[in-house]
Write a protein that holds these residues in place. Structure first.
Motif, PDB file in Angstrom:
ATOM      1  N   SER A 123       0.845  -1.194   0.000  1.00 47.99           N
ATOM      2  CA  SER A 123       0.000   0.000   0.000  1.00 47.99           C
ATOM      3  C   SER A 123       0.882   1.247   0.000  1.00 47.99           C
ATOM      4  O   SER A 123       2.086   1.180   0.284  1.00 47.99           O
ATOM      5  N   ARG A 124       0.275   2.385  -0.265  1.00 45.90           N
ATOM      6  CA  ARG A 124       0.992   3.658  -0.214  1.00 45.90           C
ATOM      7  C   ARG A 124       1.560   3.883   1.193  1.00 45.90           C
ATOM      8  O   ARG A 124       2.688   4.348   1.354  1.00 45.90           O
ATOM      9  N   GLN A 125       0.783   3.537   2.223  1.00 43.28           N
ATOM     10  CA  GLN A 125       1.243   3.708   3.603  1.00 43.28           C
ATOM     11  C   GLN A 125       2.480   2.850   3.883  1.00 43.28           C
ATOM     12  O   GLN A 125       3.418   3.294   4.541  1.00 43.28           O
ATOM     13  N   GLU A 126       2.465   1.611   3.384  1.00 43.25           N
ATOM     14  CA  GLU A 126       3.633   0.741   3.558  1.00 43.25           C
ATOM     15  C   GLU A 126       4.845   1.333   2.831  1.00 43.25           C
ATOM     16  O   GLU A 126       5.965   1.305   3.354  1.00 43.25           O
ATOM     17  N   ALA A 127       4.615   1.880   1.630  1.00 53.73           N
ATOM     18  CA  ALA A 127       5.704   2.489   0.862  1.00 53.73           C
ATOM     19  C   ALA A 127       6.304   3.672   1.628  1.00 53.73           C
ATOM     20  O   ALA A 127       7.530   3.838   1.677  1.00 53.73           O
ATOM     21  N   GLU A 128       5.447   4.482   2.243  1.00 48.05           N
ATOM     22  CA  GLU A 128       5.919   5.637   3.025  1.00 48.05           C
ATOM     23  C   GLU A 128       6.775   5.170   4.207  1.00 48.05           C
ATOM     24  O   GLU A 128       7.832   5.735   4.472  1.00 48.05           O
ATOM     25  N   LYS A 129       6.319   4.145   4.897  1.00 44.78           N
ATOM     26  CA  LYS A 129       7.062   3.626   6.056  1.00 44.78           C
ATOM     27  C   LYS A 129       8.402   3.032   5.617  1.00 44.78           C
ATOM     28  O   LYS A 129       9.429   3.277   6.246  1.00 44.78           O
ATOM     29  N   LEU A 130       8.396   2.263   4.535  1.00 43.32           N
ATOM     30  CA  LEU A 130       9.643   1.681   4.030  1.00 43.32           C
ATOM     31  C   LEU A 130      10.645   2.783   3.679  1.00 43.32           C
ATOM     32  O   LEU A 130      11.835   2.666   3.987  1.00 43.32           O
ATOM     33  N   LEU A 131      10.169   3.840   3.033  1.00 43.24           N
ATOM     34  CA  LEU A 131      11.073   4.934   2.661  1.00 43.24           C
ATOM     35  C   LEU A 131      11.679   5.580   3.904  1.00 43.24           C
ATOM     36  O   LEU A 131      12.888   5.781   3.973  1.00 43.24           O
ATOM     37  N   ARG A 132      10.854   5.894   4.882  1.00 43.12           N
ATOM     38  CA  ARG A 132      11.378   6.530   6.100  1.00 43.12           C
ATOM     39  C   ARG A 132      12.387   5.613   6.793  1.00 43.12           C
ATOM     40  O   ARG A 132      13.461   6.063   7.206  1.00 43.12           O
ATOM     41  N   ASP A 133      12.047   4.327   6.894  1.00 42.77           N
ATOM     42  CA  ASP A 133      12.973   3.374   7.520  1.00 42.77           C
ATOM     43  C   ASP A 133      14.279   3.276   6.729  1.00 42.77           C
ATOM     44  O   ASP A 133      15.365   3.219   7.309  1.00 42.77           O
ATOM     45  N   ASP A 134      14.172   3.252   5.399  1.00 44.05           N
ATOM     46  CA  ASP A 134      15.362   3.162   4.544  1.00 44.05           C
ATOM     47  C   ASP A 134      16.239   4.410   4.693  1.00 44.05           C
ATOM     48  O   ASP A 134      17.469   4.305   4.763  1.00 44.05           O
ATOM     49  N   LEU A 135      15.626   5.577   4.746  1.00 49.21           N
ATOM     50  CA  LEU A 135      16.409   6.811   4.899  1.00 49.21           C
ATOM     51  C   LEU A 135      17.164   6.811   6.222  1.00 49.21           C
ATOM     52  O   LEU A 135      18.349   7.162   6.261  1.00 49.21           O
TER      53      LEU A 135
END
Length: 165
Positions: free
Chosen positions: A55-67
């Motif tokens: 989902s878009r929410q999962e994508a947002e969380k993955l990006l923040r965690d990756d950064l």
């Protein structure tokens, strides 16, 4: 420019979020990036499975965690103080290439030693890929040196990073 400079670890990695999103784009289904790596969301690669959807929410969380993960990985190698723009540019480069590629690069060495013009050229050098023949073999010139081609999309991203510096 009289921008504030801080040690790398004092910047919040999430200040790079919008810049990374702009360049990565959002894909909610797994795909292979130009480098052949399975990718999903905003350039997330770890543990991605073929056919995976998020989902878009999962994508947002993955990006923040990756950064956050990339910033933590890069922090020990950055010895100079940076402006916000320099921080975003460097974190984006590490996000795109991987922490180890940036950590051991001459580009980071130039930045750490205050050689900003050389660091900017270093950023631009990360806009090419090795040329291969039809059989997948690396192509070398008559002197035995690896040949490369500039990737226009990557060069645009590198130029955008350099503008922040």
């Amino acid at each position: 420019m009289n921008e504030e400079k801080l040690p790398f670890s004092q910047w919040n990695p999430l200040i790079a979020e919008d810049f990374v999103k702009k360049w990565e784009g959002l894909r909610l289904k797994a795909y292979r990036c130009p480098g052949g790596v399975l990718t999903i969301g905003y350039g997330h690669t770890k543990g991605v499975k073929p056919g995976q959807s998020i989902s878009r929410q999962e994508a947002e969380k993955l990006l923040r965690d990756d950064l956050i993960e990339h910033a933590e990985g890069l922090a020990p190698y950055v010895t100079c103080k940076l402006t916000a723009g320099q921080y975003i540019a460097l974190l984006d480069l590490a996000f795109n290439l991987g922490v180890s590629a940036v950590a051991k690069s001459k580009t980071l060495g130039y930045l750490n030693s205050g050689k900003l013009d050389l660091a900017k050229e270093g950023f631009r050098s990360f806009a090419k890929k090795k040329i291969r023949d039809r059989n997948g073999n690396l192509v070398k010139d008559e002197h035995g040196k690896q040949m490369y081609e500039i990737l226009p999309g990557l060069m645009n991203r590198r130029e955008d990073e350099v503008k922040l510096m």
